[in-house]
Write a protein that holds these residues in place. Sequence first.
Motif, PDB file in Angstrom:
ATOM      1  N   VAL A 135      16.341  65.123  14.211  1.00 30.53           N
ATOM      2  CA  VAL A 135      15.168  64.254  14.842  1.00 30.53           C
ATOM      3  C   VAL A 135      14.423  65.184  15.766  1.00 30.53           C
ATOM      4  O   VAL A 135      14.985  66.196  16.324  1.00 30.53           O
ATOM      5  N   SER A 136      13.464  64.517  16.204  1.00 31.17           N
ATOM      6  CA  SER A 136      12.495  65.353  17.301  1.00 31.17           C
ATOM      7  C   SER A 136      12.415  64.379  18.341  1.00 31.17           C
ATOM      8  O   SER A 136      12.271  62.944  18.155  1.00 31.17           O
ATOM      9  N   ILE A 137      12.755  64.741  19.617  1.00 31.23           N
ATOM     10  CA  ILE A 137      13.067  63.983  20.951  1.00 31.23           C
ATOM     11  C   ILE A 137      12.266  64.621  21.924  1.00 31.23           C
ATOM     12  O   ILE A 137      11.910  65.779  21.971  1.00 31.23           O
ATOM     13  N   ARG A 138      11.636  63.566  22.770  1.00 31.70           N
ATOM     14  CA  ARG A 138      10.756  63.921  24.037  1.00 31.70           C
ATOM     15  C   ARG A 138      11.965  63.913  25.265  1.00 31.70           C
ATOM     16  O   ARG A 138      12.301  62.474  25.324  1.00 31.70           O
ATOM     17  N   ARG A 179      12.034  68.625  21.604  1.00 31.36           N
ATOM     18  CA  ARG A 179      13.309  69.580  20.932  1.00 31.36           C
ATOM     19  C   ARG A 179      13.342  68.652  19.724  1.00 31.36           C
ATOM     20  O   ARG A 179      13.025  67.588  19.379  1.00 31.36           O
ATOM     21  N   THR A 180      13.981  69.498  18.553  1.00 31.09           N
ATOM     22  CA  THR A 180      14.565  69.113  17.374  1.00 31.09           C
ATOM     23  C   THR A 180      16.046  69.064  17.632  1.00 31.09           C
ATOM     24  O   THR A 180      16.616  70.193  18.224  1.00 31.09           O
ATOM     25  N   LEU A 181      16.571  68.283  17.189  1.00 36.42           N
ATOM     26  CA  LEU A 181      18.240  67.989  17.432  1.00 36.42           C
ATOM     27  C   LEU A 181      18.807  67.541  15.949  1.00 36.42           C
ATOM     28  O   LEU A 181      18.344  66.926  15.405  1.00 36.42           O
ATOM     29  N   GLY A 184      24.905  67.515  19.714  1.00 31.09           N
ATOM     30  CA  GLY A 184      24.411  67.994  18.235  1.00 31.09           C
ATOM     31  C   GLY A 184      23.823  69.331  18.213  1.00 31.09           C
ATOM     32  O   GLY A 184      24.227  70.120  19.430  1.00 31.09           O
ATOM     33  N   THR A 185      23.194  69.943  17.422  1.00 32.07           N
ATOM     34  CA  THR A 185      22.973  71.382  17.468  1.00 32.07           C
ATOM     35  C   THR A 185      21.169  71.462  17.631  1.00 32.07           C
ATOM     36  O   THR A 185      20.764  70.929  16.905  1.00 32.07           O
ATOM     37  N   ASP A 186      20.872  72.364  18.379  1.00 32.68           N
ATOM     38  CA  ASP A 186      19.468  72.616  18.447  1.00 32.68           C
ATOM     39  C   ASP A 186      19.150  73.840  17.454  1.00 32.68           C
ATOM     40  O   ASP A 186      19.649  74.822  17.783  1.00 32.68           O
ATOM     41  N   GLU A 195      16.586  75.470  16.774  1.00 32.98           N
ATOM     42  CA  GLU A 195      15.889  76.625  16.981  1.00 32.98           C
ATOM     43  C   GLU A 195      16.615  77.643  17.596  1.00 32.98           C
ATOM     44  O   GLU A 195      16.146  78.876  17.585  1.00 32.98           O
ATOM     45  N   ILE A 196      17.662  77.322  18.400  1.00 31.75           N
ATOM     46  CA  ILE A 196      18.451  78.530  19.221  1.00 31.75           C
ATOM     47  C   ILE A 196      19.955  78.519  18.731  1.00 31.75           C
ATOM     48  O   ILE A 196      20.780  79.369  19.401  1.00 31.75           O
ATOM     49  N   SER A 197      20.256  77.559  17.822  1.00 34.02           N
ATOM     50  CA  SER A 197      21.419  77.787  17.076  1.00 34.02           C
ATOM     51  C   SER A 197      22.645  77.418  18.210  1.00 34.02           C
ATOM     52  O   SER A 197      23.649  78.166  18.131  1.00 34.02           O
ATOM     53  N   GLU A 198      22.442  76.372  19.232  1.00 30.96           N
ATOM     54  CA  GLU A 198      23.356  76.359  20.290  1.00 30.96           C
ATOM     55  C   GLU A 198      23.666  74.763  20.283  1.00 30.96           C
ATOM     56  O   GLU A 198      22.717  73.974  19.832  1.00 30.96           O
ATOM     57  N   ASP A 199      24.871  74.379  20.477  1.00 33.27           N
ATOM     58  CA  ASP A 199      25.108  72.871  20.920  1.00 33.27           C
ATOM     59  C   ASP A 199      24.607  72.587  22.101  1.00 33.27           C
ATOM     60  O   ASP A 199      24.614  73.029  23.142  1.00 33.27           O
ATOM     61  N   ARG A 200      24.205  71.219  22.002  1.00 36.99           N
ATOM     62  CA  ARG A 200      23.338  70.371  23.121  1.00 36.99           C
ATOM     63  C   ARG A 200      23.873  69.333  23.344  1.00 36.99           C
ATOM     64  O   ARG A 200      24.186  68.537  22.246  1.00 36.99           O
ATOM     65  N   THR A 201      23.859  68.815  24.539  1.00 34.65           N
ATOM     66  CA  THR A 201      24.221  67.091  24.879  1.00 34.65           C
ATOM     67  C   THR A 201      22.996  66.647  25.424  1.00 34.65           C
ATOM     68  O   THR A 201      22.908  67.242  26.650  1.00 34.65           O
ATOM     69  N   PHE A 202      22.400  65.589  25.364  1.00 34.76           N
ATOM     70  CA  PHE A 202      21.283  65.042  26.157  1.00 34.76           C
ATOM     71  C   PHE A 202      21.801  63.509  26.437  1.00 34.76           C
ATOM     72  O   PHE A 202      22.363  62.677  25.560  1.00 34.76           O
ATOM     73  N   ARG A 203      21.233  63.200  27.541  1.00 34.55           N
ATOM     74  CA  ARG A 203      21.578  61.743  27.979  1.00 34.55           C
ATOM     75  C   ARG A 203      20.370  60.942  27.327  1.00 34.55           C
ATOM     76  O   ARG A 203      19.162  61.123  27.357  1.00 34.55           O
ATOM     77  N   LEU A 204      20.722  59.858  26.720  1.00 30.13           N
ATOM     78  CA  LEU A 204      19.878  58.808  25.991  1.00 30.13           C
ATOM     79  C   LEU A 204      18.912  58.376  27.016  1.00 30.13           C
ATOM     80  O   LEU A 204      17.711  58.100  26.128  1.00 30.13           O
TER      81      LEU A 204
END
Length: 329
Positions: free
Chosen positions: A158-161, A172-174, A190-192, A194-203
């Motif tokens: 998914v692509s998110i703003r 970002r892409t996730l 999930g995983t980003d 582009e940088i191969s790192e785990d990320r967590t985002f508030r919805l």
Amino acid sequence: MSRPTGRVLTLLELLQSGGTRTMAELADRLGVDGRTVRRYVDQLIDLDVPVEAVRGRYGGYRLAPGYRMPPLMFSDDEALAVLLGLVAGRRAGLMTTTATASETAAAKIRRVLPERLARRLATVLESLAFTEPPGEFATPDAGVLLTIADAVRHRRPVSIRYTDRDGRRSQRTLHPYGVVAHSGRWYVTGTDPEISEDRTFRLDRITDARTLPGSFEALAGLDPAQRVLEGFATAAYRHEVTLRIHGTVEQIRARFPASVASVQEPATAAGADPATERWLLVELRAERLDWLPPLLASLDRPFVIERPDELRDLVIALADRLATCARQA
């Protein structure tokens, strides 16, 4: 539901869930014999519900393909469960930006309930009290939540703003692994790529989400909720705290949950019994340190502060205050 009418509705629910239900299974679920099951099936057929009998070794009953169910019918227990769930969800922050959705849904359910049941449920809701005040939470957009949940299920990027806590906006892409509800907020982890790192985002900080072409493979044995909690414990804050605490993992976790700190066992203790007391490494990050001395005191286990020195000074100051108060007559 012990009354025959209630058991007929339960039979309808079982058939509605799909597939063929054997006679033995239906009799067991309804708490009746096979002859009674056949009588209940006849009652559904009399109500124009197309129940088909399937013969053979694995036969039983099923609904005719393509049959559309009539409007929902709730038992007393089901109606109470739905209404209480709406109330609890609203107070816990598990709602979307359509803040009135739970209220309008509850109103619709009440309007179609029999008067007797509506009065009883109203009595329960009016007499219900909570020990905690309702929380005030930022809620996500329903479209964002549904888009990301669908991407999680089908393993689609998914692509998110996104707007972070400092107000910075980014695209970002996730590769989303799961949606997690924690302390009144919704998160996606999930995983980003582009940088191969785990990320967590508030919805609630995502203003737009779009599914992208392609798919991804999820990691085996992944626990999205655990990833979110570990993300909290390792987030970048002002202070990095390192402690050594003597106790069991369970004792330490009682005061330092996974969302607050990481607990590591010494390499030499690999495979040791987690119920055995020993020195464990505890690491956490925090914007402020003033809440830690009382927490360590309540833990009541031997500990060593490795860093920062500021925390050591705060603990000594708290100990002096407690000793002074204890000596007073």
